[in-house]
Design a protein around this motif. Sequence first.
Motif: not given
Length: 380
Positions: A137, A141, A145-146, A226, A229, A297, A299, A354, A358
């Motif tokens: 995730l 991300n 845009t999740v 997050m 989300i 996921i 988005g 998470e 990134k």
Amino acid sequence: MKIAVLGAGMVGRAMALDLAISFDVTSFDVNEQNLQVLQSKNSQPAGRAGKVKIQNANLQEYDLYENWLSRFDIVVTAVPGFMGFNVLKTVISCGKNVADISFFPEDVLQLDPIARQNKVTVITDAGVAPGMSNLILGRYNEEFTVTNFECYVGGLPRVRKKPFEYKAPFSPVDVIEEYMRPARLKENGQIVIKPALTEREYLTFDEIGTLEAFNTDGLRSLLFTMTHIPNMKEKTLRYPGHVELIGALKQAGFFDEKEIEINGAKISPLKFSSKILFNDWKLGPDEEELTVMKVIIDGQKSGVSQRVEYNMLDRYDAKTKISSMSRTTGYTCTAAVELIAKKLFSEKGVFPMELVGKDKECFDFVINYLRDRGVNWRRN
């Protein structure tokens, strides 16, 4: 580089042996049997692995940590959940970089100021779920845009045996706690709380067939890191019928902590049930099991809908006699150790996976590290 692994249980042993390929490793545990099992694996042909040193230690004697850990560069914490928070806090206070898989109920982000003050790197919840689900995730991300995150995960025996068709890779009391703790989900931008075991649904997986999924409290740090989300959920997977059996025991009071009196003796129904289930749920040393997981996921990117799906199916390794849950959980954590050791991730503070994901280099490193050990994540 010297690594201390605190906890020599099923997952802790797998991590110690894996890290011994590249590092000088010492495993700490109060359970002499756990240490002897690890020592017996030292004497077996281990391929690339080196020898793991062992040290008997009561890891709840926190005042001794400074002396124990002074010679180590990185510490891995793999202790039972009830002591995980205090162990991690103590290790951080000793000024040691840490990779952690101790699944505890407290908010680990409370330890961030202490970690920053001690200028250490802490990668926490570095297992399979939480862990790999968070890493994936965190990576996507950064890509779009999740709007929706779903995780489905379960550890299951290969041979289905009535009535539960389940084997626990860790203590039954920890599994029962997962079935009792209310599940936090994110719906339409709001955190909602629902009973565990609810909203059952059925999913079909290649090579396995149909499994049932139900709510459990697995989002953990994602609820706070997050917050943008709007929709997030994690569900546990079991063979169909498991929920009804567990729900009946739960409703009948078998998991209550309050003591009851039987013939003049007081006993907690939870402790009684855990003792009974221990033998039924305990994995045999050569018993085959598997771990199955799906991450979805959804988005938007530049007005175009996006969907990413990752799947993983891993099985007991008959050659090394290491369980799938140990492999998928433990090797994710040892990958985190390598990230710290190689200075691929060196930020100071507490970082759930998470926040590690990134960084694309960190993400790719973990995926490739697992693949090298036969744990394959496939993107659809």
